[in-house]
Enzyme design. Sequence first.
Site, PDB file in Angstrom:
ATOM      1  N   HIS A  77      14.773 -18.355  11.897  1.00 32.19           N
ATOM      2  CA  HIS A  77      13.654 -18.138  12.807  1.00 32.19           C
ATOM      3  C   HIS A  77      12.410 -18.732  12.143  1.00 32.19           C
ATOM      4  O   HIS A  77      12.077 -18.359  11.009  1.00 32.19           O
ATOM      5  CB  HIS A  77      13.377 -16.642  12.997  1.00 32.19           C
ATOM      6  CG  HIS A  77      14.472 -15.873  13.668  1.00 32.19           C
ATOM      7  ND1 HIS A  77      14.427 -15.512  14.996  1.00 32.19           N
ATOM      8  CD2 HIS A  77      15.643 -15.375  13.192  1.00 32.19           C
ATOM      9  CE1 HIS A  77      15.507 -14.813  15.308  1.00 32.19           C
ATOM     10  NE2 HIS A  77      16.271 -14.716  14.227  1.00 32.19           N
ATOM     11  N   ARG A  94      13.377 -23.485  21.127  1.00 32.89           N
ATOM     12  CA  ARG A  94      12.526 -22.312  21.255  1.00 32.89           C
ATOM     13  C   ARG A  94      13.359 -21.061  21.555  1.00 32.89           C
ATOM     14  O   ARG A  94      14.294 -21.107  22.352  1.00 32.89           O
ATOM     15  CB  ARG A  94      11.472 -22.517  22.351  1.00 32.89           C
ATOM     16  CG  ARG A  94      10.549 -23.664  22.041  1.00 32.89           C
ATOM     17  CD  ARG A  94       9.209 -23.605  22.741  1.00 32.89           C
ATOM     18  NE  ARG A  94       8.484 -24.855  22.499  1.00 32.89           N
ATOM     19  CZ  ARG A  94       7.804 -25.132  21.380  1.00 32.89           C
ATOM     20  NH1 ARG A  94       7.723 -24.227  20.423  1.00 32.89           N
ATOM     21  NH2 ARG A  94       7.205 -26.303  21.216  1.00 32.89           N
ATOM     22  N   ASP A  95      12.986 -19.957  20.887  1.00 35.51           N
ATOM     23  CA  ASP A  95      13.661 -18.682  21.126  1.00 35.51           C
ATOM     24  C   ASP A  95      13.379 -18.226  22.554  1.00 35.51           C
ATOM     25  O   ASP A  95      12.256 -18.329  23.051  1.00 35.51           O
ATOM     26  CB  ASP A  95      13.161 -17.632  20.118  1.00 35.51           C
ATOM     27  CG  ASP A  95      14.057 -16.407  20.075  1.00 35.51           C
ATOM     28  OD1 ASP A  95      14.758 -16.229  19.061  1.00 35.51           O
ATOM     29  OD2 ASP A  95      14.071 -15.638  21.062  1.00 35.51           O
ATOM     30  N   ILE A  96      14.393 -17.703  23.199  1.00 37.95           N
ATOM     31  CA  ILE A  96      14.262 -17.293  24.605  1.00 37.95           C
ATOM     32  C   ILE A  96      13.372 -16.049  24.744  1.00 37.95           C
ATOM     33  O   ILE A  96      12.806 -15.808  25.816  1.00 37.95           O
ATOM     34  CB  ILE A  96      15.658 -17.031  25.208  1.00 37.95           C
ATOM     35  CG1 ILE A  96      15.626 -17.147  26.723  1.00 37.95           C
ATOM     36  CG2 ILE A  96      16.211 -15.677  24.795  1.00 37.95           C
ATOM     37  CD1 ILE A  96      17.014 -17.220  27.351  1.00 37.95           C
ATOM     38  N   ASN A 124      18.144 -13.599   9.562  1.00 37.51           N
ATOM     39  CA  ASN A 124      18.816 -12.301   9.672  1.00 37.51           C
ATOM     40  C   ASN A 124      20.286 -12.493   9.325  1.00 37.51           C
ATOM     41  O   ASN A 124      20.920 -13.459   9.764  1.00 37.51           O
ATOM     42  CB  ASN A 124      18.666 -11.745  11.085  1.00 37.51           C
ATOM     43  CG  ASN A 124      17.255 -11.258  11.360  1.00 37.51           C
ATOM     44  OD1 ASN A 124      16.600 -10.723  10.471  1.00 37.51           O
ATOM     45  ND2 ASN A 124      16.782 -11.444  12.584  1.00 37.51           N
ATOM     46  N   GLU A 169      21.985 -10.736  15.782  1.00 39.06           N
ATOM     47  CA  GLU A 169      22.655 -10.596  17.080  1.00 39.06           C
ATOM     48  C   GLU A 169      23.601 -11.752  17.363  1.00 39.06           C
ATOM     49  O   GLU A 169      24.588 -11.581  18.083  1.00 39.06           O
ATOM     50  CB  GLU A 169      21.610 -10.534  18.205  1.00 39.06           C
ATOM     51  CG  GLU A 169      20.751  -9.292  18.183  1.00 39.06           C
ATOM     52  CD  GLU A 169      19.619  -9.353  19.208  1.00 39.06           C
ATOM     53  OE1 GLU A 169      19.471 -10.388  19.894  1.00 39.06           O
ATOM     54  OE2 GLU A 169      18.882  -8.362  19.298  1.00 39.06           O
ATOM     55  N   VAL A 170      23.279 -12.926  16.851  1.00 39.83           N
ATOM     56  CA  VAL A 170      24.095 -14.113  17.117  1.00 39.83           C
ATOM     57  C   VAL A 170      24.727 -14.543  15.795  1.00 39.83           C
ATOM     58  O   VAL A 170      24.014 -14.913  14.846  1.00 39.83           O
ATOM     59  CB  VAL A 170      23.256 -15.261  17.715  1.00 39.83           C
ATOM     60  CG1 VAL A 170      24.129 -16.477  17.968  1.00 39.83           C
ATOM     61  CG2 VAL A 170      22.578 -14.806  19.008  1.00 39.83           C
ATOM     62  N   HIS A 227      21.166 -19.104  11.633  1.00 42.03           N
ATOM     63  CA  HIS A 227      19.957 -19.650  12.237  1.00 42.03           C
ATOM     64  C   HIS A 227      18.744 -19.161  11.485  1.00 42.03           C
ATOM     65  O   HIS A 227      18.688 -18.016  11.043  1.00 42.03           O
ATOM     66  CB  HIS A 227      19.843 -19.277  13.717  1.00 42.03           C
ATOM     67  CG  HIS A 227      19.956 -17.810  14.000  1.00 42.03           C
ATOM     68  ND1 HIS A 227      21.179 -17.152  14.042  1.00 42.03           N
ATOM     69  CD2 HIS A 227      19.010 -16.872  14.243  1.00 42.03           C
ATOM     70  CE1 HIS A 227      20.968 -15.873  14.314  1.00 42.03           C
ATOM     71  NE2 HIS A 227      19.659 -15.679  14.423  1.00 42.03           N
TER      72      HIS A 227
HETATM   73  P1  5GP Z   1      19.120 -12.745  15.535  1.00 45.85           P
HETATM   74  O1  5GP Z   1      18.772 -11.347  15.968  1.00 45.85           O
HETATM   75  O2  5GP Z   1      20.607 -13.015  15.626  1.00 45.85           O
HETATM   76  O3  5GP Z   1      18.539 -13.101  14.177  1.00 45.85           O
HETATM   77  O4  5GP Z   1      18.380 -13.724  16.534  1.00 45.85           O
HETATM   78  C1  5GP Z   1      18.951 -14.222  17.689  1.00 45.85           C
HETATM   79  C2  5GP Z   1      17.824 -14.790  18.515  1.00 45.85           C
HETATM   80  O5  5GP Z   1      18.397 -15.577  19.545  1.00 45.85           O
HETATM   81  C3  5GP Z   1      16.942 -13.739  19.200  1.00 45.85           C
HETATM   82  O6  5GP Z   1      15.587 -13.877  18.723  1.00 45.85           O
HETATM   83  C4  5GP Z   1      17.081 -14.040  20.680  1.00 45.85           C
HETATM   84  O7  5GP Z   1      15.864 -13.905  21.395  1.00 45.85           O
HETATM   85  C5  5GP Z   1      17.576 -15.476  20.684  1.00 45.85           C
HETATM   86  N1  5GP Z   1      18.424 -15.820  21.821  1.00 45.85           N
HETATM   87  C6  5GP Z   1      19.445 -15.078  22.343  1.00 45.85           C
HETATM   88  N2  5GP Z   1      20.030 -15.730  23.364  1.00 45.85           N
HETATM   89  C7  5GP Z   1      19.356 -16.912  23.482  1.00 45.85           C
HETATM   90  C8  5GP Z   1      19.517 -18.030  24.373  1.00 45.85           C
HETATM   91  O8  5GP Z   1      20.375 -18.071  25.255  1.00 45.85           O
HETATM   92  N3  5GP Z   1      18.653 -19.077  24.208  1.00 45.85           N
HETATM   93  C9  5GP Z   1      17.663 -19.058  23.246  1.00 45.85           C
HETATM   94  N4  5GP Z   1      16.864 -20.134  23.177  1.00 45.85           N
HETATM   95  N5  5GP Z   1      17.513 -18.031  22.385  1.00 45.85           N
HETATM   96  C10 5GP Z   1      18.347 -16.973  22.504  1.00 45.85           C
END
Ligand code: 5GP
Length: 116
Positions: free
Chosen positions: A103, A30-32, A88, A96-97, A101
């Site tokens: 979503h 699950r997304d945080i 993304n 961001e990561v 991944h």
């Molecule tokens: P991005 O913006 O890279 O597509 O999505 C990264 C997602 O990772 C974001 O929706 C953010 O809420 C989620 N996220 C960031 N840090 C953590 C974490 O430590 N644990 C979990 N479960 N999700 C995270």
Amino acid sequence: MSDTCLFCRIAAGEIPATVVHETGTTLAFRDIGPKAPVHVLVIPKAHHANVGELAEADPALAGAVLAAAGAVAKAEGLTGDGYRIIFNTGPHSGQEVDHAHAHVLGGAPLGPMLCQ
Ligand code: 5GP
Ligand code: ZN
């Protein structure tokens, strides 16, 4: 495995996450910061910076991520009303990561595909 990559560390069990689905090569948790009633991230356990690089390097693994995303949607009860899968990729997307991944979002109407 990268010591500095957040999702590599989650895949390795070094950082806790609420895991909802796992295969030999993928993990879903699950997304945080959920953006919808259901918001699950599906990752390959192996490090790839984004979905384009993943698909180029290992198409079978990219398919496994999609299959896992579909299984998550089914297990979360999203298949009737529908859901959205987002990858993304790069700065304009807001990624961001830098570990590929998906979503998986659903559980309510999700609105337009892009903010206007
Ligand atoms: P991005 O913006 O890279 O597509 O999505 C990264 C997602 O990772 C974001 O929706 C953010 O809420 C989620 N996220 C960031 N840090 C953590 C974490 O430590 N644990 C979990 N479960 N999700 C995270
Ligand atoms: Zn990684």
